[in-house]
Design a protein around this motif. Structure first.
Motif, PDB file in Angstrom:
ATOM      1  N   TYR A 114       0.847  -1.185   0.000  1.00  0.00           N
ATOM      2  CA  TYR A 114       0.000   0.000   0.000  1.00  0.00           C
ATOM      3  C   TYR A 114       0.883   1.236   0.000  1.00  0.00           C
ATOM      4  O   TYR A 114       1.825   1.342   0.788  1.00  0.00           O
ATOM      5  N   ASP A 155      -2.814   4.490   1.488  1.00  0.00           N
ATOM      6  CA  ASP A 155      -3.929   4.470   0.543  1.00  0.00           C
ATOM      7  C   ASP A 155      -4.410   3.025   0.398  1.00  0.00           C
ATOM      8  O   ASP A 155      -3.907   2.256  -0.425  1.00  0.00           O
ATOM      9  N   TYR A 156      -5.371   2.648   1.226  1.00  0.00           N
ATOM     10  CA  TYR A 156      -5.897   1.289   1.180  1.00  0.00           C
ATOM     11  C   TYR A 156      -6.758   1.099  -0.065  1.00  0.00           C
ATOM     12  O   TYR A 156      -7.449   2.007  -0.503  1.00  0.00           O
ATOM     13  N   LYS A 157      -6.727  -0.108  -0.588  1.00  0.00           N
ATOM     14  CA  LYS A 157      -7.479  -0.402  -1.803  1.00  0.00           C
ATOM     15  C   LYS A 157      -8.205  -1.728  -1.628  1.00  0.00           C
ATOM     16  O   LYS A 157      -7.860  -2.525  -0.756  1.00  0.00           O
ATOM     17  N   PRO A 158      -9.217  -1.967  -2.434  1.00  0.00           N
ATOM     18  CA  PRO A 158      -9.932  -3.249  -2.348  1.00  0.00           C
ATOM     19  C   PRO A 158      -9.049  -4.374  -2.867  1.00  0.00           C
ATOM     20  O   PRO A 158      -9.096  -4.740  -4.038  1.00  0.00           O
ATOM     21  N   MET A 159      -8.241  -4.938  -1.991  1.00  0.00           N
ATOM     22  CA  MET A 159      -7.205  -5.897  -2.382  1.00  0.00           C
ATOM     23  C   MET A 159      -7.768  -7.103  -3.111  1.00  0.00           C
ATOM     24  O   MET A 159      -7.123  -7.679  -3.991  1.00  0.00           O
ATOM     25  N   LYS A 178      -9.772  -7.267  -5.351  1.00  0.00           N
ATOM     26  CA  LYS A 178      -9.917  -7.019  -6.785  1.00  0.00           C
ATOM     27  C   LYS A 178      -8.594  -7.152  -7.539  1.00  0.00           C
ATOM     28  O   LYS A 178      -8.582  -7.160  -8.776  1.00  0.00           O
ATOM     29  N   HIS A 212      -5.759  -5.518   7.418  1.00  0.00           N
ATOM     30  CA  HIS A 212      -6.577  -4.439   6.861  1.00  0.00           C
ATOM     31  C   HIS A 212      -8.045  -4.752   7.082  1.00  0.00           C
ATOM     32  O   HIS A 212      -8.476  -5.896   7.011  1.00  0.00           O
ATOM     33  N   ASN A 271     -13.622  -1.959   1.961  1.00  0.00           N
ATOM     34  CA  ASN A 271     -12.738  -2.574   0.982  1.00  0.00           C
ATOM     35  C   ASN A 271     -12.434  -4.016   1.349  1.00  0.00           C
ATOM     36  O   ASN A 271     -11.454  -4.589   0.891  1.00  0.00           O
TER      37      ASN A 271
END
Length: 305
Positions: A110, A123-127, A129, A184, A251
């Motif tokens: 991240y 910056d967390y993201k929908p992992m 995906k 997360h 996420n």
């Protein structure tokens, strides 16, 4: 996190403290046990103490693996299931400490950014995906698994990636200890204890096919959020279920698991359950058909095997 000097980095200090804690732990448990029991725990004279001594894993996980390797060397003459929950709390402290100090954002790649007053945010993201291969269309309740490392009959380290709304159904960990670090997001956890007089419940399960239920105690539901570390033991919290919520903006969740020892088909197969009578009874069931745990790859984590 490794033992380096000079100069000694912060990660090296953590690794050094882990080593000191494990040495003290083994000595202390030996003192607590009677003379007839001290043979079950030995102090390693050549503990794993450098990067070169431990398996090839992501840098962020080296102190975790180091703590686990030392624990295994300390307890190589006995099963962790032979220790009481109080002794396990003490023995596993260095591994818990290493998990607590794990840099999750770096492990999951991240990117960080600077916010107000000099504070840094990830910056967390929908992992879920970004794990390959992609989620299978039309297949409900998919949880992704990223393999990290395994030493057969000693330990396994892996990462579970939960899309919003997914869950791992109620299941057990026969004779095992499991430490979980939420990397997360958040998860709801429902755990059960098997009543003490059924400590041999696994033998009973396979020895008597007519017995397909266990008496149990339903424990209070918990919500675990990063960076929480939680644990289960052979006689404590051993049967549990993970659920990831579908909150707006979620996420999903990511959890790192350390299994001591790993599952195996002959002695430690994974069993699934259905609670009955308000959780006082657990019925053995086949793996729920709507549950799919699919291996994948995310950057340097995981494999397609």
């Amino acid at each position: 996190m490794t033992s380096k000097h000079p100069p000694e980095s912060s990660s090296a200090k953590v690794a050094r403290r882990v080593q000191m804690d494990v040495d003290f732990t083994a000595t202390d448990v030996n003192k607590r046990r009677s003379a007839k029991d001290t043979s079950t725990l030995t102090t390693s004279t050549a503990p794993c103490s450098s990067n070169e001594d431990i398996p090839a894993v992501p840098m962020e996980l080296k102190s975790v693996v180091q703590a686990v390797e030392v624990l295994c060397s300390q307890t190589h003459r006995s099963r962790l299931a032979d220790f009481s929950s109080t002794e396990l709390d003490f023995l596993l402290k260095p591994v818990v400490a290493a998990l607590e100090n794990l840099d999750a954002a770096s492990l999951l790649s991240y990117k960080s950014r600077e916010g107000s007053k000099g504070r840094r945010f990830s910056d967390y993201k929908p992992m879920h995906k970004f794990v390959q291969p992609a989620l299978r269309p039309g297949l409900e309740n998919q949880v992704r698994y990223l393999h990290v490392h395994e030493e057969p009959e000693k330990y396994n380290i892996g990462i579970f990636v939960f899309p919003p709304g997914s869950r791992i159904p109620l299941h057990d960990h026969p004779g095992m200890c499991v430490l979980s670090r939420v990397l997360h997001g958040s998860l709801n956890v429902q755990s059960f204890d098997v009543i003490p007089e059924q400590k041999n419940w696994l033998k009973k399960r396979f020895g008597n096919k007519k017995s397909n239920t266990l008496k149990s105690v339903k424990l209070p539901k918990k919500k675990l959020s990063a960076p929480a570390v939680t644990s289960l033991y052979p006689a404590k919290n051993n049967i549990h279920e993970f659920k990831c919520g579908m909150d707006v903006g979620s996420n999903g969740a990511v959890v790192l698991d350390v299994l001591l020892p790993p599952y195996n088909f002959d002695e430690r197969d994974c069993n699934f359950y259905e609670p009955q009578d308000h959780g006082r009874i657990l019925k053995f069931v086949e793996q729920p058909p709507d549950f799919h745990c699919i291996s994948g790859v995310y950057g340097r984590l995981g494999s397609m095997d």
